[in-house]
Design a protein around this motif. Sequence first.
Motif, mmCIF file in Angstrom:
data_model
loop_
_atom_site.group_PDB
_atom_site.id
_atom_site.type_symbol
_atom_site.label_atom_id
_atom_site.label_comp_id
_atom_site.label_asym_id
_atom_site.label_seq_id
_atom_site.Cartn_x
_atom_site.Cartn_y
_atom_site.Cartn_z
ATOM 1 N N LEU A 1 0.798 -1.219 0.000
ATOM 2 C CA LEU A 1 0.000 0.000 0.000
ATOM 3 C C LEU A 1 0.835 1.275 0.000
ATOM 4 C CD1 LEU A 1 -2.771 -1.081 2.520
ATOM 5 C CD2 LEU A 1 -2.849 -1.124 0.024
ATOM 6 N N THR A 2 1.969 1.271 0.683
ATOM 7 C CA THR A 2 2.774 2.483 0.783
ATOM 8 C C THR A 2 3.826 2.551 -0.318
ATOM 9 O OG1 THR A 2 2.459 2.478 3.163
ATOM 10 C CG2 THR A 2 4.226 3.857 2.307
ATOM 11 N N HIS A 3 4.546 1.435 -0.528
ATOM 12 C CA HIS A 3 5.643 1.439 -1.496
ATOM 13 C C HIS A 3 5.229 0.916 -2.870
ATOM 14 C CE1 HIS A 3 8.663 2.624 1.416
ATOM 15 N NE2 HIS A 3 8.071 1.823 2.276
ATOM 16 N N HIS A 4 4.003 0.423 -3.004
ATOM 17 C CA HIS A 4 3.458 -0.055 -4.277
ATOM 18 C C HIS A 4 4.395 -1.066 -4.953
ATOM 19 C CE1 HIS A 4 0.511 3.053 -3.704
ATOM 20 N NE2 HIS A 4 1.468 3.960 -3.663
ATOM 21 N N THR A 5 4.824 -2.059 -4.195
ATOM 22 C CA THR A 5 5.731 -3.084 -4.713
ATOM 23 C C THR A 5 5.280 -4.448 -4.217
ATOM 24 O OG1 THR A 5 8.049 -3.703 -4.941
ATOM 25 C CG2 THR A 5 7.359 -2.908 -2.796
ATOM 26 N N THR A 6 5.862 -5.472 -4.782
ATOM 27 C CA THR A 6 5.492 -6.829 -4.391
ATOM 28 C C THR A 6 6.181 -7.224 -3.099
ATOM 29 O OG1 THR A 6 7.292 -7.748 -5.692
ATOM 30 C CG2 THR A 6 5.146 -7.541 -6.770
ATOM 31 N N TYR A 7 5.551 -8.119 -2.384
ATOM 32 C CA TYR A 7 6.062 -8.624 -1.118
ATOM 33 C C TYR A 7 6.554 -10.045 -1.363
ATOM 34 C CZ TYR A 7 5.953 -10.068 3.791
ATOM 35 O OH TYR A 7 6.277 -10.527 5.030
ATOM 36 N N ASP A 8 7.841 -10.290 -1.138
ATOM 37 C CA ASP A 8 8.446 -11.584 -1.414
ATOM 38 C C ASP A 8 8.859 -12.255 -0.104
ATOM 39 O OD1 ASP A 8 9.681 -13.774 -2.473
ATOM 40 O OD2 ASP A 8 11.133 -12.653 -3.683
ATOM 41 N N GLN A 9 7.955 -13.053 0.483
ATOM 42 C CA GLN A 9 8.207 -13.693 1.769
ATOM 43 C C GLN A 9 9.346 -14.704 1.683
ATOM 44 O OE1 GLN A 9 6.924 -12.923 4.722
ATOM 45 N NE2 GLN A 9 8.154 -14.494 5.719
ATOM 46 N N ALA A 10 9.443 -15.443 0.602
ATOM 47 C CA ALA A 10 10.521 -16.439 0.463
ATOM 48 C C ALA A 10 11.893 -15.759 0.448
ATOM 49 C CB ALA A 10 10.325 -17.251 -0.814
ATOM 50 N N TRP A 11 12.021 -14.648 -0.269
ATOM 51 C CA TRP A 11 13.295 -13.922 -0.299
ATOM 52 C C TRP A 11 13.630 -13.355 1.080
ATOM 53 C CZ3 TRP A 11 14.816 -8.914 0.679
ATOM 54 C CH2 TRP A 11 16.113 -8.596 0.282
ATOM 55 N N ARG A 12 12.624 -12.833 1.770
ATOM 56 C CA ARG A 12 12.848 -12.285 3.117
ATOM 57 C C ARG A 12 13.373 -13.341 4.074
ATOM 58 N NH1 ARG A 12 9.736 -7.866 5.253
ATOM 59 N NH2 ARG A 12 9.139 -9.245 6.947
ATOM 60 N N GLU A 13 12.798 -14.517 4.053
ATOM 61 C CA GLU A 13 13.253 -15.593 4.940
ATOM 62 C C GLU A 13 14.636 -16.095 4.554
ATOM 63 O OE1 GLU A 13 10.182 -18.508 4.851
ATOM 64 O OE2 GLU A 13 8.782 -17.256 6.000
ATOM 65 N N ARG A 14 14.902 -16.180 3.266
ATOM 66 C CA ARG A 14 16.191 -16.689 2.789
ATOM 67 C C ARG A 14 17.342 -15.742 3.130
ATOM 68 N NH1 ARG A 14 14.663 -17.340 -2.136
ATOM 69 N NH2 ARG A 14 15.513 -15.401 -2.954
ATOM 70 N N THR A 15 17.117 -14.448 3.065
ATOM 71 C CA THR A 15 18.191 -13.483 3.301
ATOM 72 C C THR A 15 18.228 -12.953 4.729
ATOM 73 O OG1 THR A 15 16.782 -11.667 2.585
ATOM 74 C CG2 THR A 15 18.186 -12.714 0.908
ATOM 75 N N GLY A 16 17.232 -13.191 5.525
ATOM 76 C CA GLY A 16 17.194 -12.678 6.890
ATOM 77 C C GLY A 16 16.692 -11.256 6.996
ATOM 78 N N ALA A 17 16.129 -10.729 5.944
ATOM 79 C CA ALA A 17 15.606 -9.354 5.945
ATOM 80 C C ALA A 17 14.125 -9.358 6.303
ATOM 81 C CB ALA A 17 15.823 -8.717 4.580
ATOM 82 N N ASP A 18 13.788 -10.114 7.337
ATOM 83 C CA ASP A 18 12.387 -10.247 7.714
ATOM 84 C C ASP A 18 12.005 -9.440 8.948
ATOM 85 O OD1 ASP A 18 13.911 -11.766 9.371
ATOM 86 O OD2 ASP A 18 12.734 -13.598 9.173
#
Length: 141
Positions: free
Chosen positions: A67-84
Amino acid sequence: MPDPIFAVPVLAVLAGLLMLRRGVRAPWHAQPIALVGVAGASGGFAVVVWGVGVFAGGLDSRETCELTHHTTYDQAWRERTGADGTSFFPLADACNEHISLVPAWVNPMIVALAVLTVSALSLALFRIAHAIFHRKKLVSA
């Protein structure tokens, strides 16, 4: 009503600034009270900056990304890189590999303020120990 958790760092900053003002004399860095004031103010600011970074993504990162950044949310990438958003330091909360929710200035500012806090406290302790040592030496001589 403001959150009471921010009262502690705000009070540390205010107390630090008052001590700094009280201890400002020539040379100000020789006054332990001024150095403790610097340490209190910078430590309080470090906590506030850390809070800004922790809550940068809001309560729901998915909604913030979409809603704010108008971009996709990639949960798999977040978990894989630790940027969660689960680490205390360095703060990392990202929507995907291109959009980070934590501002770029937060982590370096936390480090700089922490170094300033530790340095000011160390110098204040050194100045206090130096004064105590010289007073004992002058009394015994």
